[in-house]
Design an enzyme around this catalytic site. Sequence first.
Site, PDB file in Angstrom:
ATOM      1  N   TRP A   1      49.646 -18.156  49.438  1.00  0.00           N
ATOM      2  CA  TRP A   1      49.883 -17.376  50.656  1.00  0.00           C
ATOM      3  C   TRP A   1      48.657 -16.575  51.079  1.00  0.00           C
ATOM      4  O   TRP A   1      48.586 -16.064  52.190  1.00  0.00           O
ATOM      5  CB  TRP A   1      51.016 -16.375  50.419  1.00  0.00           C
TER       6      TRP A   1
ATOM      7  N   LEU B   1      57.572 -22.615  56.511  1.00  0.00           N
ATOM      8  CA  LEU B   1      56.513 -23.138  55.645  1.00  0.00           C
ATOM      9  C   LEU B   1      56.683 -24.633  55.396  1.00  0.00           C
ATOM     10  O   LEU B   1      55.703 -25.384  55.384  1.00  0.00           O
ATOM     11  CB  LEU B   1      56.485 -22.378  54.322  1.00  0.00           C
TER      12      LEU B   1
ATOM     13  N   HIS C   1      49.719 -17.698  42.038  1.00  0.00           N
ATOM     14  CA  HIS C   1      50.509 -17.216  43.171  1.00  0.00           C
ATOM     15  C   HIS C   1      49.605 -16.740  44.315  1.00  0.00           C
ATOM     16  O   HIS C   1      49.766 -15.634  44.850  1.00  0.00           O
ATOM     17  CB  HIS C   1      51.442 -16.080  42.743  1.00  0.00           C
TER      18      HIS C   1
ATOM     19  N   GLU D   1      55.773 -13.534  36.322  1.00  0.00           N
ATOM     20  CA  GLU D   1      54.430 -13.324  36.853  1.00  0.00           C
ATOM     21  C   GLU D   1      53.981 -11.892  36.595  1.00  0.00           C
ATOM     22  O   GLU D   1      54.738 -10.955  36.880  1.00  0.00           O
ATOM     23  CB  GLU D   1      54.402 -13.634  38.353  1.00  0.00           C
TER      24      GLU D   1
ATOM     25  N   ARG E   1      59.032 -20.788  44.633  1.00  0.00           N
ATOM     26  CA  ARG E   1      59.345 -19.780  43.618  1.00  0.00           C
ATOM     27  C   ARG E   1      59.359 -20.445  42.249  1.00  0.00           C
ATOM     28  O   ARG E   1      59.758 -21.605  42.110  1.00  0.00           O
ATOM     29  CB  ARG E   1      60.707 -19.124  43.902  1.00  0.00           C
TER      30      ARG E   1
END
Length: 320
Positions: A290, A160, A287, A265, A236
Amino acid sequence: MSAPKIVFLDRATIPKHIELPRLTVEHEWQEYDFTSPEQVFERIYNADIVITNKVVLTGDVLAQLPNIKLIAVSATGVNNVDIEHCRANNIAVSNVQGYATRSVPEHVIGMMFALRRNLMGYHHDIAAGEWQRNKQFCFFTHPIGDIAGSTMGIIGGGALGRATAELAKALGMNVVFAERKGTAECRDGYLPFETVLKQADVISLHCPFSEETRNMVAEQEFAQMKPNTILINTGRGGLVDEIALVDALKKRQIAGAGVDVFTQEPADIDNPLLANMDLPNLLLTPHVAWGSDSAISQLAQILISNIEAFVAGKQQNRLV
């Protein structure tokens, strides 16, 4: 394995409009949108294969479930599964990798542009009537910066981080990679952690969370950054001290921050970031970096393929 019972504990982590590929092997399927910790045991007590994204599977629970042969994690991170228990008790664990190398970098770049050009600040100003009060065809209440020619510092040199670097270079940015914090000698192509903090105009986090990286960016690190620095965290939540980040934004130690991941979360209103989300230089997303449709579709393909490979006695994306 004949007709395994497969239970998906948190199917809602894959949007309903994205269909899971059909398993070509005979099986029994049960899925739940969400599963609380209290519901885990009863839902998988007779399962052969368990699919989980974020539902925690502890050693204590797994010890009571002798039928489980595979835990198929529908994500890359497996910190919600007791890997050591699985290894000691012959429970296979697979994960999904490489599905978000387009989605996450594009999210980073989107956040970077929104913050550098102060798009949210101007949006809020228009809503507050600032344009009408200025009586001009345009108004400048926030600085608008360019991306080309600036420096992106990347912390985390995996797939990534590398994919984000390629996009940044295509925009005319200079890219530098940070060596692990506290490491004296740098690998080829890396700069000392502190050097990257001081040089970068944009810092993007892509490293895993561990006790070693907990609060890796905190008060001391913000003090080393330039006033025009933008911090983006799609890695994270625990990588950044959230209280220190809010303080740095309020003091204008840094120019802005884009945050997609949180220490807890879902984050609630007591989270310091949510409590200060009216700051014009703070951009929050839940989040989802992705989660482009193409990335999730690829994730689903790999997930089902992992299960079929296991049933066929093959090794694929196995961690245990």
